[in-house]
Enzyme design. Sequence first.
Site, short mmCIF file in Angstrom:
data_model
loop_
_atom_site.label_atom_id
_atom_site.label_comp_id
_atom_site.label_asym_id
_atom_site.label_seq_id
_atom_site.Cartn_x
_atom_site.Cartn_y
_atom_site.Cartn_z
N HIS A 387 0.80 -1.23 0.00
CA HIS A 387 0.00 0.00 0.00
C HIS A 387 0.83 1.28 0.00
O HIS A 387 0.27 2.36 0.12
CB HIS A 387 -0.91 0.05 1.22
CG HIS A 387 -1.99 -0.97 1.22
ND1 HIS A 387 -3.24 -0.74 0.67
CD2 HIS A 387 -2.02 -2.23 1.67
CE1 HIS A 387 -3.99 -1.81 0.82
NE2 HIS A 387 -3.27 -2.75 1.42
N LYS A 578 -7.79 14.31 4.29
CA LYS A 578 -6.94 13.12 4.32
C LYS A 578 -5.90 13.31 5.42
O LYS A 578 -5.79 14.40 5.97
CB LYS A 578 -6.27 12.88 2.97
CG LYS A 578 -5.61 14.14 2.38
CD LYS A 578 -5.09 13.91 0.97
CE LYS A 578 -6.13 13.99 -0.12
NZ LYS A 578 -6.43 12.72 -0.76
N ARG A 579 -5.14 12.24 5.73
CA ARG A 579 -4.07 12.41 6.70
C ARG A 579 -3.16 13.56 6.28
O ARG A 579 -2.98 13.82 5.08
CB ARG A 579 -3.25 11.11 6.80
CG ARG A 579 -3.94 10.01 7.57
CD ARG A 579 -4.24 10.45 9.00
NE ARG A 579 -3.04 10.46 9.80
CZ ARG A 579 -2.71 9.52 10.69
NH1 ARG A 579 -3.52 8.50 10.89
NH2 ARG A 579 -1.59 9.60 11.37
N LYS A 584 1.30 14.55 0.56
CA LYS A 584 -0.06 14.84 0.13
C LYS A 584 -0.25 16.32 -0.19
O LYS A 584 -1.23 16.72 -0.79
CB LYS A 584 -1.07 14.38 1.18
CG LYS A 584 -1.12 12.85 1.33
CD LYS A 584 -2.07 12.43 2.44
CE LYS A 584 -2.02 10.95 2.78
NZ LYS A 584 -2.76 10.10 1.84
N THR A 686 -8.31 6.87 -2.04
CA THR A 686 -9.67 6.33 -2.16
C THR A 686 -10.71 7.44 -1.95
O THR A 686 -11.82 7.32 -2.44
CB THR A 686 -9.91 5.18 -1.15
OG1 THR A 686 -9.33 5.54 0.10
CG2 THR A 686 -9.30 3.89 -1.65
N LYS A 690 -14.51 8.55 -3.83
CA LYS A 690 -15.75 8.92 -3.13
C LYS A 690 -16.26 10.26 -3.63
O LYS A 690 -17.45 10.44 -3.88
CB LYS A 690 -15.51 8.97 -1.62
CG LYS A 690 -15.12 7.63 -1.02
CD LYS A 690 -14.55 7.74 0.40
CE LYS A 690 -13.86 6.44 0.78
NZ LYS A 690 -12.97 6.59 1.95
C1 26V Z 1 2.45 2.06 8.19
C2 26V Z 1 2.56 2.05 9.54
C3 26V Z 1 3.89 1.95 10.10
C4 26V Z 1 3.90 2.40 11.52
C5 26V Z 1 2.84 1.79 12.34
C6 26V Z 1 1.49 2.09 11.83
C7 26V Z 1 1.42 2.08 10.36
C8 26V Z 1 0.19 2.12 9.76
C9 26V Z 1 0.09 2.12 8.39
C10 26V Z 1 1.21 2.11 7.61
C11 26V Z 1 1.14 2.07 6.12
C12 26V Z 1 0.28 3.07 5.56
C13 26V Z 1 0.05 2.75 4.15
C14 26V Z 1 -1.22 3.34 3.68
O1 26V Z 1 -2.09 3.70 4.44
N1 26V Z 1 -1.34 3.41 2.38
C15 26V Z 1 -2.53 3.96 1.77
O2 26V Z 1 -3.31 2.84 1.36
C16 26V Z 1 -4.49 3.26 0.71
C17 26V Z 1 -5.28 2.01 0.41
O3 26V Z 1 -4.61 1.20 -0.49
C18 26V Z 1 -4.13 4.03 -0.54
O4 26V Z 1 -5.33 4.47 -1.14
C19 26V Z 1 -3.28 5.23 -0.20
O5 26V Z 1 -2.87 5.88 -1.36
C20 26V Z 1 -2.08 4.78 0.59
O6 26V Z 1 -1.34 5.89 1.07
#
Ligand code: 26V
Length: 843
Positions: A387, A578-579, A584, A686, A690
């Site tokens: 992701h 968004k975050r 971003k 995503t 929406k």
């Molecule tokens: C990484 C970590 C590492 C530290 C602990 C918590 C944590 C939580 C999540 C992540 C990875 C984040 C990756 C992510 O959210 N990617 C997003 O995924 C979406 C669904 O596929 C996508 O639409 C977004 O573009 C993408 O940024």
Amino acid sequence: MNRKSTIEVASSEVESLPRPGSAEMAMVLRQYGCGPIPFVGTENAFYERHLLFDRAINPQVATAHERFEAFSRSVRDILAQRWVSTKETYEKTNAKRVYYLSLEFLIGRSLANNVSNLLLDPVARHSAKTKGVDWLELLDQEPDAGLGNGGLGRLAACFLDSMATMQLPATGYGLRYEYGMFKQSIANGWQQEDPDNWLRDVDPWEIARPHERVEVRIGCSFEWRGGNFHVVRNQPSTLIGIPYDRPVVGYGGKTINTLRLWAASAPDSFNFQEFGTGDFIGALSETLEAESLTRVLYPDDSTTAGQGLRFLQEYFLVACSLADIVRRFRRHNTDWNDLPEKAAIQLNDTHPSMAVAELLRILLDDACLGWDDAWELTKKTLAYTNHTLLPEALEKWPVAWFEILLPRHLEIIYEINRRLLDEVRFRFPGDEGRVQRVSLVEEVSARKIRMANLAIVGSHSTNGVAAVHSKLLRMLTVKDLAEMYPERFSNKTNGVTPRRWLLQANPALSREISQAIGNGWITDLSQLRELRRYAKDGSFCEAFLASKREAKAQFADWLKATTGQIVDPDTIFDCQVKRIHEYKRQLLNALRIIVVYNRLRSNPSRDIIPRTFFFAGKAAPAYHLAKLIIKFINNLAATIDADPVVRGRLKVVFVPEYNVSLAERLVPASDVSNQISTAGYEASGTSNMKFMMNGALTVGTRDGATIEMAEEAGEENLFLFGLTVEQVENSRAWYSPYWHYENEPEIRGALNLIFSDHFSPNEPGVFAPLRDTLLTQGDHYMHLADLTSYCRAQERLGDLYADPQAWAHKAILNIACSGKFSSDRTIAEYASEIWKVKPCPVQ
Ligand code: 26V
């Protein structure tokens, strides 16, 4: 797979459900396997029963939250029989199942969703009305289940909805965090975090199943000393996972799947012997330490640096879920070789990628298979989704932690690696650079395990989440592995569930769509194509604009009621939600607002269409620059509010506490969707989908799934701008933000205004780090390179807005072309190409 046949559900009843208490109502309920239920559909009782008998509360004096809880339980009663039948069908048919493992499920609220998917909307509203209960107020009582950070967690929730709707035998596995994503508030412009104690009140949707507990063994113990945990090496201990099940209602109510969340506890919650000896804290400590494991969701979506508890959370999810899956498999199957024919396990990012080592361990140590068989079965059963390409988000766990906590798993990982590197040396003789890059072990001073490499090597499928992302993953991020195993790589462009994000979130627009083309779109979003015929239809355009106006007015009312902020629904609603992340580029958005602000200041009579700029999103608590960006947006908002020259024409609003429920309100109310990441950095996105479904026009870069949105709708129907992925890559070496600063007066004007403390008169210098990131440190995300073309794209959009018919035309074309972005389409692709699972209708 034939998509239509899998999603064949009776949706025609949506508006025409029979009256509660009638014979037809009883038939509807029987259809769900409920038989006549005395308390639903009769005039004298529904939730009263739960208030009185479950809670011993006099219904006359129940609080709003107690009414919500009782009402939800009534809805659960309706689905319970069907839930049991779903499980029984899967057991009886021994169908191949999907298991979706994710550290995050961003569920949001469930009551309205479940009622709607059960086609009980009219009944529920009617029942509420007869009881004098305000339906919307009741819905508002439900906490927003925020067990996720952002896109990855929400995607998991959309997938569950699609899998249930398509009658796929699927189970979600996650953690039951006691505290979800933190609550955000704003004080003096700064983000404040507060714990989200979402389980404070009883949750009517979850059912604890303590008898299905599993044991998880780890290689060390913990001691609770002086308020801290200490690791006791070489003293193995056991944790207990207690499953809590939540129903996942497919649209039409035919299939009710399960989301199973694990809570950690100690083997015995209380050690009476030690209590007897007076060691009270000692007795409790085991409970404390075990339970703290699932206490809180990590609120960071890019770095895990130094977070041992997170490491343990990941293993705990994997160990509990695999034990459960294997136990279920063994109930109906005797031959371990059948595992891949009965279970497809999808890993949502690398977070659950210890599943590779854990499944191998089970097959080697418990099933006593030989390495080759165990390895083949592991690969055939597991699949991995990537992701993100952000290097800091690619997980790598210290070898030292494996040594202490999971020594057997480390042994297994070393053996996988030994065989892998043998293969590399055999296939690419002399290429030691490749050996280094492919290795599961990063040989730096503190050695680390590369979890993405482990997931790719130990599974049969690796996919990205949008075409451009999958391509970059293959060609750059894990190039060597993609060369070794090209057949494992594919793309599965993300999608979102149209039930939550269009049908429920935007009733006014949904009604217009269904009136025009029928309601087949609810389960087959490609039918929205039919709307193209209406894009030039004057009365449909009117209806679209009216529905948008209604959603905007509703949002404005809600915003005023909850925050006191006043916005004008007759301005353009221009959103970025968004975050908060540098890539971003919320800063790019802020800069273009300053450019417009400066134009109005230097020419106050300039004619522009009034706009309201909405921002919302959370920053990771330790991500200082992201928090400064929030502060900056809030100061920008305050400065603009205080300036009479622009008042009534520009307004900036930072809406705090962005969550699923807020998105459900804001997305339908938006005219403009900003998707402006530096090209190559947003894997998919995503929210872009929406917004498109809800008739907002996109101003965006050619990144993630926005590229595919433009392919579907035609570039002429979006406002694309900025550097492409290739241009970003090719200009990195020589890009200098100073060039733009020196040669583009409007950019210089905007930056100088920030540097002059115009937005921080009482806090001089507070925004100095913005100068560092945008100029001194080289503007890694290339804001300044894209600012001018962004402003131009926004001007073109403003011109279009001046012609409502032309605007409506484009917006309707966008809705019509959004069908691809249903998560039903995505899931159909996973099901046929990766999982090889078929629908299993409930018998
Ligand atoms: C990484 C970590 C590492 C530290 C602990 C918590 C944590 C939580 C999540 C992540 C990875 C984040 C990756 C992510 O959210 N990617 C997003 O995924 C979406 C669904 O596929 C996508 O639409 C977004 O573009 C993408 O940024």
